[in-house]
Design a protein around this motif. Structure first.
Motif, short mmCIF file in Angstrom:
data_model
loop_
_atom_site.label_atom_id
_atom_site.label_comp_id
_atom_site.label_asym_id
_atom_site.label_seq_id
_atom_site.Cartn_x
_atom_site.Cartn_y
_atom_site.Cartn_z
N UNK A 21 0.83 -1.21 0.00
CA UNK A 21 0.00 0.00 0.00
C UNK A 21 0.86 1.26 0.00
N UNK A 22 1.88 1.28 0.87
CA UNK A 22 2.79 2.44 0.91
C UNK A 22 3.51 2.60 -0.42
N UNK A 23 3.91 1.49 -1.02
CA UNK A 23 4.59 1.54 -2.31
C UNK A 23 3.70 2.12 -3.39
N UNK A 24 2.43 1.69 -3.40
CA UNK A 24 1.49 2.18 -4.41
C UNK A 24 1.28 3.68 -4.27
N UNK A 25 1.01 4.12 -3.05
CA UNK A 25 0.76 5.55 -2.83
C UNK A 25 2.04 6.37 -3.00
N UNK A 26 3.15 5.84 -2.47
CA UNK A 26 4.41 6.56 -2.61
C UNK A 26 4.88 6.64 -4.05
N UNK A 27 4.72 5.53 -4.78
CA UNK A 27 5.11 5.53 -6.20
C UNK A 27 4.25 6.46 -7.02
N UNK A 28 2.96 6.50 -6.69
CA UNK A 28 2.05 7.42 -7.39
C UNK A 28 2.45 8.87 -7.14
N UNK A 29 2.78 9.17 -5.88
CA UNK A 29 3.22 10.53 -5.56
C UNK A 29 4.53 10.89 -6.25
N UNK A 30 5.47 9.94 -6.28
CA UNK A 30 6.75 10.19 -6.94
C UNK A 30 6.56 10.39 -8.44
N UNK A 31 5.65 9.62 -9.01
CA UNK A 31 5.38 9.76 -10.44
C UNK A 31 4.87 11.14 -10.79
N UNK A 32 3.97 11.66 -9.94
CA UNK A 32 3.42 13.00 -10.18
C UNK A 32 4.47 14.09 -9.92
N UNK A 33 5.30 13.87 -8.91
CA UNK A 33 6.28 14.88 -8.54
C UNK A 33 7.43 14.97 -9.54
N UNK A 34 7.90 13.80 -10.01
CA UNK A 34 9.09 13.78 -10.86
C UNK A 34 8.79 13.43 -12.31
N UNK A 35 7.51 13.27 -12.64
CA UNK A 35 7.08 12.96 -14.00
C UNK A 35 7.74 11.67 -14.50
N UNK A 36 7.69 10.63 -13.67
CA UNK A 36 8.24 9.32 -14.03
C UNK A 36 7.09 8.35 -14.26
N UNK A 37 7.34 7.23 -14.95
CA UNK A 37 6.27 6.24 -15.17
C UNK A 37 5.74 5.71 -13.84
N UNK A 38 4.41 5.61 -13.71
CA UNK A 38 3.80 5.27 -12.43
C UNK A 38 4.13 3.84 -11.99
N UNK A 39 3.97 2.87 -12.90
CA UNK A 39 4.22 1.47 -12.54
C UNK A 39 5.64 1.23 -12.03
N UNK A 40 6.66 1.62 -12.81
CA UNK A 40 8.04 1.46 -12.32
C UNK A 40 8.31 2.25 -11.04
N UNK A 41 7.67 3.41 -10.88
CA UNK A 41 7.88 4.20 -9.66
C UNK A 41 7.35 3.46 -8.44
N UNK A 42 6.22 2.78 -8.59
CA UNK A 42 5.66 2.00 -7.48
C UNK A 42 6.62 0.89 -7.07
N UNK A 43 7.16 0.19 -8.06
CA UNK A 43 8.09 -0.90 -7.77
C UNK A 43 9.39 -0.34 -7.16
N UNK A 44 9.83 0.82 -7.63
CA UNK A 44 11.06 1.42 -7.09
C UNK A 44 10.89 1.78 -5.62
N UNK A 45 9.72 2.30 -5.24
CA UNK A 45 9.47 2.62 -3.83
C UNK A 45 9.46 1.33 -3.01
N UNK A 46 8.85 0.27 -3.54
CA UNK A 46 8.86 -1.02 -2.84
C UNK A 46 10.28 -1.52 -2.65
#
Length: 264
Positions: free
Chosen positions: A222-247
């Motif tokens: 859950x934290x990975x999903x929300x954190x990755x989504x936030x990182x994607x919006x903040x840094x304009x990165x792909x959402x899926x890979x950002x979620x996995x990167x946070x995990x």
């Protein structure tokens, strides 16, 4: 509220976490990482068939993933080398799926969205599918928790306790196929296995019981999903890979914390 695409994306990520957390624990315990990969790769073939026959993407991916999972289980049960079988089937299914999609005409196909996910494009109907599938997996694992644990610990012990190891493998096979079908919209076929394995692996180092590990894996997902989504919006990165990167980052912190605890 659901008119906001960010809210829908967050709910989609939480739905995936609900299913991927506890199921990922069994994937880790049973060393089924390649099994998850093969099932996820087959989803691309399911997408191609769905587009070709104008069918539901969910139905197509679920059917292809379930067929792949059952095929692998059958071949492994007949003595085939599991790692080799998984390698051949996983890459063959992915290649055939990509080729099949290239033959689909008259339909706009965003291939990258199916490979890496497109959580920001989740619709209200997608949310219904994701949460329905996640709830099904959560209930299925919850009802079979004790039997699944026994079969995972020892098949001989399971048989002595009146538990059928084959039936429990079938339960996990069904659950895995459902998770693949609902997760392809969120993280894509190439990253589904990562969301099954990484949160569970991160929780394992700090949990003292199987139940605590399952809950911890859900929390990490859950934290990975929300954190990755936030990182994607903040840094304009792909959402899926950002979620996995946070995990992956949470796993690294968990590994260090676990090592320090053992050293102390």
């Amino acid at each position: 509220m659901l008119d906001d695409f960010l809210v829908r994306a967050a709910l989609a990520g939480l739905g995936l976490a609900l299913a991927a957390g506890p199921l990922g624990c069994f994937v880790v315990w049973r060393r089924m990482a390649f099994f998850g990969d093969a099932t996820a790769h087959a989803a691309i073939l399911g997408v191609a068939l769905s587009l070709a026959f104008a069918a539901s993407i969910f139905a197509g991916t679920l059917g292809a993933a379930l067929l792949m999972a059952l095929l692998v289980s059958t071949l492994a049960g007949r003595g085939w080398a599991v790692d080799t079988t998984l390698g051949v089937l996983a890459h063959s299914a992915l290649a055939l799926g990509l080729i099949a999609i290239s033959f689909v005409h008259g339909v706009r196909v965003d291939l990258e969205a199916y490979l890496f996910g497109d959580i920001l494009a989740v619709s209200k109907s997608d949310l219904v599918v994701i949460w329905s599938g996640a709830a099904l997996v959560a209930v299925l694992i919850g009802l079979r928790w004790s039997a699944l644990l026994t079969a995972t610990l020892s098949e001989d012990l399971a048989q002595a306790s009146g538990v059928s190891p084959g039936r429990e493998r079938l339960v996990l096979t069904l659950a895995l196929a459902v998770v693949v079908a609902v997760a392809i919209k969120v993280v894509g076929a190439l990253l589904i296995a990562a969301m099954l394995i990484i949160p569970a692996a991160a929780a394992r180092g700090l949990a003292r019981t199987p139940e605590a590990m399952a809950v911890g894996a859900m929390g990490v997902a859950a934290i990975s999903a929300l954190g990755g989504l936030g990182a994607s919006l903040q840094f304009d990165t792909p959402a899926g890979p950002s979620i996995v990167a946070v995990a992956a980052g949470i796993f690294a912190v968990s590994a260090v914390a676990s090592a320090l605890r053992r050293a102390g």
